[in-house]
Design a protein around this motif. Structure first.
Motif, PDB file in Angstrom:
ATOM      1  N   VAL A 269       0.850  -1.187   0.000  1.00  0.00           N
ATOM      2  CA  VAL A 269       0.000   0.000   0.000  1.00  0.00           C
ATOM      3  C   VAL A 269       0.887   1.238   0.000  1.00  0.00           C
ATOM      4  N   THR A 270       0.721   2.080  -1.006  1.00  0.00           N
ATOM      5  CA  THR A 270       1.479   3.324  -1.081  1.00  0.00           C
ATOM      6  C   THR A 270       0.551   4.483  -1.423  1.00  0.00           C
ATOM      7  N   VAL A 271       0.955   5.669  -1.007  1.00  0.00           N
ATOM      8  CA  VAL A 271       0.281   6.900  -1.390  1.00  0.00           C
ATOM      9  C   VAL A 271       1.346   7.834  -1.954  1.00  0.00           C
ATOM     10  N   ASN A 272       1.152   8.257  -3.181  1.00  0.00           N
ATOM     11  CA  ASN A 272       2.129   9.094  -3.871  1.00  0.00           C
ATOM     12  C   ASN A 272       3.513   8.455  -3.875  1.00  0.00           C
ATOM     13  N   GLY A 273       3.532   7.130  -3.999  1.00  0.00           N
ATOM     14  CA  GLY A 273       4.785   6.401  -4.093  1.00  0.00           C
ATOM     15  C   GLY A 273       5.440   6.056  -2.777  1.00  0.00           C
ATOM     16  N   GLU A 274       4.849   6.472  -1.640  1.00  0.00           N
ATOM     17  CA  GLU A 274       5.431   6.221  -0.331  1.00  0.00           C
ATOM     18  C   GLU A 274       4.568   5.227   0.453  1.00  0.00           C
ATOM     19  N   SER A 275       5.218   4.273   1.129  1.00  0.00           N
ATOM     20  CA  SER A 275       4.483   3.319   1.957  1.00  0.00           C
ATOM     21  C   SER A 275       3.831   4.038   3.133  1.00  0.00           C
ATOM     22  N   VAL A 276       2.598   3.648   3.455  1.00  0.00           N
ATOM     23  CA  VAL A 276       1.868   4.275   4.561  1.00  0.00           C
ATOM     24  C   VAL A 276       1.201   3.206   5.397  1.00  0.00           C
ATOM     25  N   ASP A 277       0.895   3.564   6.649  1.00  0.00           N
ATOM     26  CA  ASP A 277       0.008   2.756   7.473  1.00  0.00           C
ATOM     27  C   ASP A 277      -1.403   3.253   7.193  1.00  0.00           C
ATOM     28  N   PRO A 278      -2.232   2.462   6.518  1.00  0.00           N
ATOM     29  CA  PRO A 278      -3.551   2.953   6.100  1.00  0.00           C
ATOM     30  C   PRO A 278      -4.479   3.285   7.252  1.00  0.00           C
ATOM     31  N   THR A 279      -4.193   2.799   8.465  1.00  0.00           N
ATOM     32  CA  THR A 279      -5.081   3.069   9.588  1.00  0.00           C
ATOM     33  C   THR A 279      -4.852   4.439  10.205  1.00  0.00           C
ATOM     34  N   ASP A 280      -3.712   5.075   9.915  1.00  0.00           N
ATOM     35  CA  ASP A 280      -3.492   6.421  10.463  1.00  0.00           C
ATOM     36  C   ASP A 280      -3.118   7.444   9.404  1.00  0.00           C
ATOM     37  N   TYR A 281      -3.235   7.053   8.114  1.00  0.00           N
ATOM     38  CA  TYR A 281      -2.959   8.014   7.048  1.00  0.00           C
ATOM     39  C   TYR A 281      -4.263   8.663   6.603  1.00  0.00           C
ATOM     40  N   TYR A 282      -4.358   9.998   6.778  1.00  0.00           N
ATOM     41  CA  TYR A 282      -5.537  10.730   6.332  1.00  0.00           C
ATOM     42  C   TYR A 282      -5.419  11.044   4.842  1.00  0.00           C
ATOM     43  N   LEU A 283      -6.465  10.714   4.090  1.00  0.00           N
ATOM     44  CA  LEU A 283      -6.469  11.015   2.662  1.00  0.00           C
ATOM     45  C   LEU A 283      -6.473  12.525   2.443  1.00  0.00           C
ATOM     46  N   LYS A 284      -5.619  12.972   1.518  1.00  0.00           N
ATOM     47  CA  LYS A 284      -5.489  14.396   1.230  1.00  0.00           C
ATOM     48  C   LYS A 284      -5.772  14.655  -0.235  1.00  0.00           C
ATOM     49  N   ASN A 285      -6.161  15.879  -0.533  1.00  0.00           N
ATOM     50  CA  ASN A 285      -6.515  16.210  -1.907  1.00  0.00           C
ATOM     51  C   ASN A 285      -5.345  15.947  -2.848  1.00  0.00           C
ATOM     52  N   GLY A 286      -5.633  15.241  -3.937  1.00  0.00           N
ATOM     53  CA  GLY A 286      -4.617  14.939  -4.929  1.00  0.00           C
ATOM     54  C   GLY A 286      -3.855  13.660  -4.689  1.00  0.00           C
ATOM     55  N   ASP A 287      -4.163  12.939  -3.597  1.00  0.00           N
ATOM     56  CA  ASP A 287      -3.442  11.703  -3.307  1.00  0.00           C
ATOM     57  C   ASP A 287      -3.670  10.658  -4.392  1.00  0.00           C
ATOM     58  N   SER A 288      -2.586  10.002  -4.759  1.00  0.00           N
ATOM     59  CA  SER A 288      -2.640   8.877  -5.686  1.00  0.00           C
ATOM     60  C   SER A 288      -2.361   7.604  -4.892  1.00  0.00           C
ATOM     61  N   VAL A 289      -3.397   6.787  -4.719  1.00  0.00           N
ATOM     62  CA  VAL A 289      -3.309   5.589  -3.890  1.00  0.00           C
ATOM     63  C   VAL A 289      -3.044   4.371  -4.776  1.00  0.00           C
ATOM     64  N   SER A 290      -2.127   3.521  -4.305  1.00  0.00           N
ATOM     65  CA  SER A 290      -1.873   2.261  -5.001  1.00  0.00           C
ATOM     66  C   SER A 290      -1.958   1.117  -4.002  1.00  0.00           C
ATOM     67  N   ILE A 291      -2.798   0.143  -4.300  1.00  0.00           N
ATOM     68  CA  ILE A 291      -2.920  -1.057  -3.486  1.00  0.00           C
ATOM     69  C   ILE A 291      -2.677  -2.242  -4.394  1.00  0.00           C
ATOM     70  N   GLU A 292      -1.592  -2.986  -4.154  1.00  0.00           N
ATOM     71  CA  GLU A 292      -1.220  -4.126  -4.991  1.00  0.00           C
ATOM     72  C   GLU A 292      -1.289  -5.397  -4.162  1.00  0.00           C
ATOM     73  N   ILE A 293      -2.074  -6.333  -4.621  1.00  0.00           N
ATOM     74  CA  ILE A 293      -2.203  -7.640  -3.963  1.00  0.00           C
ATOM     75  C   ILE A 293      -1.644  -8.717  -4.879  1.00  0.00           C
ATOM     76  N   ALA A 294      -0.792  -9.557  -4.301  1.00  0.00           N
ATOM     77  CA  ALA A 294      -0.237 -10.673  -5.069  1.00  0.00           C
ATOM     78  C   ALA A 294      -0.455 -11.941  -4.299  1.00  0.00           C
ATOM     79  N   SER A 295      -1.001 -12.955  -4.954  1.00  0.00           N
ATOM     80  CA  SER A 295      -1.202 -14.238  -4.308  1.00  0.00           C
ATOM     81  C   SER A 295       0.140 -14.877  -4.008  1.00  0.00           C
ATOM     82  N   SER A 296       0.193 -15.637  -2.918  1.00  0.00           N
ATOM     83  CA  SER A 296       1.443 -16.326  -2.559  1.00  0.00           C
ATOM     84  C   SER A 296       1.781 -17.353  -3.617  1.00  0.00           C
ATOM     85  N   ASP A 297       3.084 -17.476  -3.901  1.00  0.00           N
ATOM     86  CA  ASP A 297       3.531 -18.458  -4.880  1.00  0.00           C
ATOM     87  C   ASP A 297       3.361 -19.870  -4.339  1.00  0.00           C
TER      88      ASP A 297
END
Length: 297
Positions: A269-297
């Motif tokens: 989970v990243t916001v604007n390319g930086e890893s964040v703790d989603p439980t304490d990161y407040y969404l801000k105007n212009g934020d670009s959120v990326s959530i990538e899920i990969a199944s275990s090999d």
């Protein structure tokens, strides 16, 4: 905030009332889609900017006009008070500013008794410093970070000034901002094994599913946050089949853990390319959120 707080708060407000104009259900599409067009990511292309909801800024006869919101430690600052005739800016409503002179953001804020520099902000007898642990100062025009003493306001600027502190004691999702007022928008890319989740589907666009966070108008982007204190975890946990905690992302019944820096993690989970703790990161105007899920090999 605990894991149960995030899920419980999201579910508590999921049944809140909202008008049909707030969100319009889209026709169902495939679960994964790369169909998002450039127009989908235009933060101004949504029903909140309809003629009925457009602020008074467009009707003001001034050289420069835009919108501005200032939130200090959870308190929305009223910019309409104590602005005399000589003030460098004037407010036509709660968050619509206008001026006929070239004005820096710092000068505009000073007119409302907010003393702002790049690293400090003083308001109501209290000074906040960026260097202090847990204190963050955010000055954004549209999606760009600016120095308030250097940046000169331009027409159509949407300005956000935020002071976030660890001890502000604000309960997520925070004070609700009505649709007609300046609120928070951004983009999101949620992928599962390389396939993008399509937030334009009906299941994510049901009218009234949540007042504080939602998608609308059949668009997968932007998301809308109607508060300055919507955490990423809260927002995503309002959506059908998704939950986020400080340990991982649950999607359709399967939980994918992350380790905080994305290395060897099944969820990143990243916001604007930086890893964040989603439980304490407040969404801000212009934020670009990326959530990538990969199944275990």
């Amino acid at each position: 905030m605990t894991d149960s707080d995030v899920e419980g708060t999201a579910n508590d407000t999921a049944s809140s009332d909202a008008t049909a104009a707030e969100t319009t259900a889209a026709d169902a599409t495939d679960e994964s889609s790369d169909s998002d067009s450039e127009s989908d990511t235009d933060h101004d292309s949504h029903s909140h900017d309809s003629a009925a909801n457009t602020s008074d800024e467009s009707s003001v006869d001034a050289a420069y006009a835009g919108q501005m919101a200032v939130v200090v430690a959870g308190e929305r600052v009223s910019l309409t008070e104590d602005l005399d005739e000589d003030a460098p800016v004037h407010m036509s409503d709660v968050d619509s500013w206008h001026t006929n002179e070239s004005t820096t953001l710092a000068a505009a804020l000073d007119a409302a008794d907010v003393d702002a520099t790049e690293s400090t902000l003083s308001y109501d007898g209290e000074t906040f410093e960026e260097s202090e642990n847990g204190t963050k100062l955010i000055y954004r025009v549209d999606s760009h970070e600016v120095d308030p003493e250097e940046y000169t306001l331009e027409s159509d600027d949407k300005v956000w000034v935020l002071v976030v502190t660890d001890d502000s004691n604000v309960t997520t999702p925070g004070e609700y901002i009505p649709p007609e007022q300046l609120h928070v928008h951004g983009t999101i890319d949620f992928t599962v094994d390389g396939e993008r989740l399509d937030f334009s589907r009906d299941k994510y666009q049901q009218a009234g599913h949540n007042d504080h966070f939602h998608f609308e108008g059949g668009h997968a982007n932007p998301w809308h946050a109607h508060s300055a204190h919507v955490t990423l975890a809260y927002g995503m946990s309002t959506l059908d089949g998704i939950n986020m905690t400080d340990e991982g992302v649950t999607y359709n019944g399967t939980t994918y853990a992350y380790d905080g820096d994305g290395d060897n993690a099944t969820a990143n989970v990243t916001v604007n390319g930086e890893s964040v703790d989603p439980t304490d990161y407040y969404l801000k105007n212009g934020d670009s959120v990326s959530i990538e899920i990969a199944s275990s090999d």
